[in-house]
Design an enzyme around this catalytic site. Sequence first.
Site, PDB file in Angstrom:
ATOM      1  N   HIS A 267      49.851  17.081 -14.424  1.00  0.00           N
ATOM      2  CA  HIS A 267      50.123  16.765 -13.006  1.00  0.00           C
ATOM      3  C   HIS A 267      49.145  17.586 -12.151  1.00  0.00           C
ATOM      4  O   HIS A 267      47.940  17.374 -12.224  1.00  0.00           O
ATOM      5  CB  HIS A 267      51.604  17.106 -12.746  1.00  0.00           C
ATOM      6  CG  HIS A 267      52.179  16.592 -11.460  1.00  0.00           C
ATOM      7  ND1 HIS A 267      51.522  15.773 -10.605  1.00  0.00           N
ATOM      8  CD2 HIS A 267      53.417  16.795 -10.890  1.00  0.00           C
ATOM      9  CE1 HIS A 267      52.300  15.487  -9.565  1.00  0.00           C
ATOM     10  NE2 HIS A 267      53.463  16.104  -9.708  1.00  0.00           N
ATOM     11  N   HIS A 309      45.232   7.907 -14.874  1.00  0.00           N
ATOM     12  CA  HIS A 309      46.352   8.124 -13.955  1.00  0.00           C
ATOM     13  C   HIS A 309      47.478   7.179 -14.353  1.00  0.00           C
ATOM     14  O   HIS A 309      47.223   6.057 -14.778  1.00  0.00           O
ATOM     15  CB  HIS A 309      45.920   7.857 -12.506  1.00  0.00           C
ATOM     16  CG  HIS A 309      46.875   8.400 -11.504  1.00  0.00           C
ATOM     17  ND1 HIS A 309      47.988   7.710 -11.105  1.00  0.00           N
ATOM     18  CD2 HIS A 309      46.910   9.594 -10.864  1.00  0.00           C
ATOM     19  CE1 HIS A 309      48.656   8.447 -10.239  1.00  0.00           C
ATOM     20  NE2 HIS A 309      48.028   9.606 -10.083  1.00  0.00           N
ATOM     21  N   ASP A 369      41.569  14.817  -9.138  1.00  0.00           N
ATOM     22  CA  ASP A 369      41.250  16.174  -9.577  1.00  0.00           C
ATOM     23  C   ASP A 369      39.832  16.330 -10.094  1.00  0.00           C
ATOM     24  O   ASP A 369      39.378  17.448 -10.328  1.00  0.00           O
ATOM     25  CB  ASP A 369      42.223  16.601 -10.687  1.00  0.00           C
ATOM     26  CG  ASP A 369      43.608  16.771 -10.133  1.00  0.00           C
ATOM     27  OD1 ASP A 369      43.726  17.364  -9.055  1.00  0.00           O
ATOM     28  OD2 ASP A 369      44.559  16.288 -10.759  1.00  0.00           O
TER      29      ASP A 369
END
Length: 433
Positions: A267, A309, A369
């Site tokens: 996460h 994802h 990210d």
Amino acid sequence: MNAKTVTLTDNETGKQIELEVLEPTIGPPTINISSLYKDMGFFTFDPGFMSTASCESAITYMCGETGVLAYRGYPIEQLAKNSNYLETCYLLFYGELPYNKAFNEFTDMICQHTMIHEALKKFYDGFRRDAHPMAIMVGVTGALSAFYNDHCDIRNSYDREVVAHRLIAKMPTIAAWSYRYANGLPFVYPDASLNYTENFLHMMFSVPSKPYKVKPIHAKALDLIMLLHADHEQNASTSTVRLSGSSEANPYAAVAAGIATLWGPAHGGANEAVIQMLQDIVNSDNSISDYVKRAKDKNDTFRLMGFGHRVYKTYDPRAKLIREVCHEILEHHSGDTQLEKILDVAMTLEKIALEDEYFISRNLYPNVDFYSGIIFLAIGIPMNMFTVIFSMSRTIGWISHWNEMMQADQLRIGRPRQLYTGKPIRSYPEAKE
Ligand code: CMC
């Protein structure tokens, strides 16, 4: 016109049930199965919530297939261009963009709450210096419940607003101080003359011995990253805050549970893992293709961090915006060879993966990210603070969802059921051998 339904048939008994199909404003129709157990005696099985809407929400919309993310109906591309993090906080919590007066009042209110109780400062001393700042965040945010127990009637909308203001305002102070503590630096108090993001950078980096001036390009990049991390509908940490809040738990404690969930590398912890991976590649004798090969090997647990994802099956829209800023900020830092090498590796890795059948067939694209860590490094933020900044940014999402849940007239404790696969009921043996 009758509501749309689907029919479920038990092929063994022939029993049938009509299930109502709920129509969202946008997004897939959703079958209401809430009476399934009562009417048919069945549970549904959906580990990881692959097909389950856990609640009704009007805050954030995302479409994984087309790569859309919108807060209260506004696409993030438009917010990134026209808004800022604090205005986005207002939008997420109250549902509409603020007019000037409302925004000024909101900003003043947040400014008023940025300090934290002096006794809470001592709490930091209880941590080891080498504690991960996320561990400190979980502890100190949870401890807010012991310090701010006025205005904690969760059924009262004004009290919920006070909780939200306190959390939005205090998170940067708590986050910056977790960094200061770990580095043996004196705590820096908030400065009300700076904007929200500048104030955070000031509390992180200024020292008593020399003047510190926030670089506008750093504040702008960080503000954008925070805006893009502000909410992401029912992700693991938001669902955690909703679930713990559903027991009518103290909201600061519920947010601390969200921070703990965000910490995991699957996460919010991924941006730290991305930089670790990119640095490994830069420093290694192995080629980028070797890493890609490892990521594809079923017998190797290595994954390309920053790729894939649960919802986005295309390029993460947040990653697109962050990628642009990453290039902008690196132009400003040209000459920093380590940063340039890391960006080069990131771009080559992205190119190889986007052309590779393994990644294409599994819809694995760079996520938010992948580039944000490079920007953090350029600003001077150490790796173990990346997820802390994510948690500070996501606090508004958590508290907006918590507030929405508390307003709903159907607040019920979240209590999933299970598919039990253990031993059937049996008798305690007379002899244990
Ligand atoms: N590298 C290599 N293979 C991957 C990757 C990856 N990063 N991600 C998924 N796969 C493969 C996986 O092995 C599986 O292959 P197969 O079908 O052959 O078994 C397939 O793709 C589907 O993967 P999954 O684990 O079932 O997908 P998921 O939806 O459960 O996981 C994820 C999503 C984000 C946890 C995963 O893609 C991952 O671990 N990515 C790396 C960590 C990361 O970047 N996380 C940040 C997520 S974005 C931040 C946020 O919103 O919190």
